[in-house]
Design a protein around this motif. Sequence first.
Motif, PDB file in Angstrom:
ATOM      1  N   LEU A  36       0.811  -1.257  -0.032  1.00  0.00           N
ATOM      2  CA  LEU A  36       0.092   0.081   0.026  1.00  0.00           C
ATOM      3  C   LEU A  36       0.860   1.221  -0.004  1.00  0.00           C
ATOM      4  N   PRO A  37       1.469   1.551  -1.088  1.00  0.00           N
ATOM      5  CA  PRO A  37       2.232   2.705  -1.197  1.00  0.00           C
ATOM      6  C   PRO A  37       1.839   4.262  -0.762  1.00  0.00           C
ATOM      7  N   GLY A  38       0.595   4.282  -0.845  1.00  0.00           N
ATOM      8  CA  GLY A  38      -0.044   5.431  -0.357  1.00  0.00           C
ATOM      9  C   GLY A  38       0.457   5.585   1.359  1.00  0.00           C
ATOM     10  N   LEU A  39       0.521   4.711   2.089  1.00  0.00           N
ATOM     11  CA  LEU A  39       0.706   4.733   3.432  1.00  0.00           C
ATOM     12  C   LEU A  39       2.006   5.453   3.871  1.00  0.00           C
ATOM     13  N   ALA A  40       2.790   5.215   2.778  1.00  0.00           N
ATOM     14  CA  ALA A  40       4.294   5.852   3.030  1.00  0.00           C
ATOM     15  C   ALA A  40       4.319   7.444   3.124  1.00  0.00           C
ATOM     16  N   ASP A  41       3.357   7.956   2.367  1.00  0.00           N
ATOM     17  CA  ASP A  41       3.446   9.552   2.310  1.00  0.00           C
ATOM     18  C   ASP A  41       2.428  10.216   3.180  1.00  0.00           C
ATOM     19  N   LEU A  42       1.880   9.404   3.946  1.00  0.00           N
ATOM     20  CA  LEU A  42       0.901  10.164   4.989  1.00  0.00           C
ATOM     21  C   LEU A  42       1.566  11.063   6.053  1.00  0.00           C
TER      22      LEU A  42
END
Length: 83
Positions: A36-42
Amino acid sequence: MASLHSQTPPLVTESCINLLISLRCILHELAWTEQLPGLADLIRSEDIPRTPQRLPRPLTIEQDRALQQELSNRNDLADMHSC
């Protein structure tokens, strides 16, 4: 995050920084393991507050007088102009 922000007494900035960095590491790990790459940018680096710059403690009146007296006794101002 809202509950951390509303704590009484409030957390010091350094504690908030440590918690945000820890949470960011957890999110990065989850992003990698769960694909889930979107988690890395939170939580971005810009979201983490800077450590406040502490000012030096002021001299007491007695310390200031002693320092002024010592500087006037040295009389080495002329030596500084020769540099």
